[in-house]
Design an enzyme around this catalytic site. Structure first.
Site, short mmCIF file in Angstrom:
data_model
loop_
_atom_site.label_atom_id
_atom_site.label_comp_id
_atom_site.label_asym_id
_atom_site.label_seq_id
_atom_site.Cartn_x
_atom_site.Cartn_y
_atom_site.Cartn_z
N LYS A 1 -0.56 3.88 -2.74
CA LYS A 1 0.88 3.68 -2.95
C LYS A 1 1.37 2.94 -1.71
O LYS A 1 1.95 3.54 -0.81
CB LYS A 1 1.66 4.99 -3.05
N ASP B 1 6.48 -9.65 2.82
CA ASP B 1 6.27 -10.89 3.59
C ASP B 1 5.01 -10.81 4.47
O ASP B 1 4.96 -11.46 5.53
CB ASP B 1 7.50 -11.21 4.46
N HIS C 1 -5.49 4.82 -6.44
CA HIS C 1 -4.51 5.86 -6.08
C HIS C 1 -3.60 5.47 -4.92
O HIS C 1 -2.74 6.25 -4.50
CB HIS C 1 -5.27 7.16 -5.76
#
Ligand SMILES: [Zn+2]
Ligand SMILES: [Zn+2]
Lengths: 173, 173
Positions: free
Chosen positions: A119, A124, A117
């Protein structure tokens, strides 16, 4: 101090073409507003700033312009790694197939009982983008959502370690 | 620098009884592991540290122990304000009804077309808890999730402003 930026959604729909085509000599002819910075254009800018690597951990990914950004990074030689949810990978509109087809490494949560779940994204290895926002058009254009973008090492490091852990745990080989 | 803590889930199930009952004179007799700090116990500690106010903005809220924590804060005189999603407010297991019944002010996203997808909390207006974690048992015990806890003013301030905006925009009066 290090970069700390908070972005809220929904984000109004504006033209972001100039972010994809670096050297635009002609004005864009599309009907959307131009020259307007939004939460979404800021998010795109941060993603497209990647020069070496992009590590992405996202539950659902169906947003076309975000997919275009990831494909562009891959084409530029940026090493892209994606970890996603098992169930949401195959829903209608998912961009995961397009990423794989282009040669991008995608891994998904192996366990059937667990949803991936998260996000978050790491640009870099030193810029963290994290929050409530899934990579869908509804999230960007309709929902009340938040993301923060930071280069604060104390915050970046744990997410890097979590990404590496998930990447290794979900190696299909 | 100011507090910066990152917590990952799922979190193993351990006894958190000692966090609710401040002065325990007898050892707890429940079958869960005791004396173990987890991501969930850290989250509970941060919430229960509120002395003046708790502003909570959460998509879905069905976790019983988190509900117990909020009710305890309310009982202690902490001013609790909750903004939640319209649709998820009424699903089975939602704790929103229990909060309202206890006299806690709850507002929900008014627009039918919009999901209130945030998952953040502000403790005493100066400690921010934000991430991917909804306040459900599945999120805490099964999903791959993250939250960060920070007192960095540059990060706390925008979330405070967003909460105030949502609180005022969804005033039913
Ligand atoms: Zn245009
Ligand atoms: Zn116990």
């Amino acid at each position: 101090g290090p970069l700390k930026e908070v972005l809220f959604f929904p984000s109004p729909q504006v033209c972001v073409e100039h972010l994809f085509t670096r050297h635009t000599h002609f004005p864009c002819a599309c009907p959307l507003p131009h020259g307007v910075e939004t939460s979404f254009s800021r998010l795109l800018r941060h993603l497209l700033s990647a020069r070496l690597s992009l590590d992405l951990c996202v539950f659902s990914f169906s947003h076309m312009e975000l997919s275009r950004a990831i494909l562009l990074l891959h084409k530029r030689g940026v090493v892209v790694r994606v970890v996603t949810d098992r169930d949401y990978m195959t829903i209608t509109g998912s961009q995961i197939g397009a990423l794989r087809k282009a040669g991008i490494c995608v891994r998904h949560e192996m366990s059937k009982a667990v949803h991936m779940h998260h996000k978050f994204a790491l640009v870099d290895g030193r810029k963290l983008i994290t929050g409530s926002l899934n990579w869908t058009l509804t999230a960007v254009q309709s929902n009340k959502e938040n993301i923060m973008v930071t280069e604060e090492p104390e915050l970046v490091r744990p997410y890097q370690q979590e990404f590496q852990k998930l990447w290794e745990a979900n190696d299909p080989a």
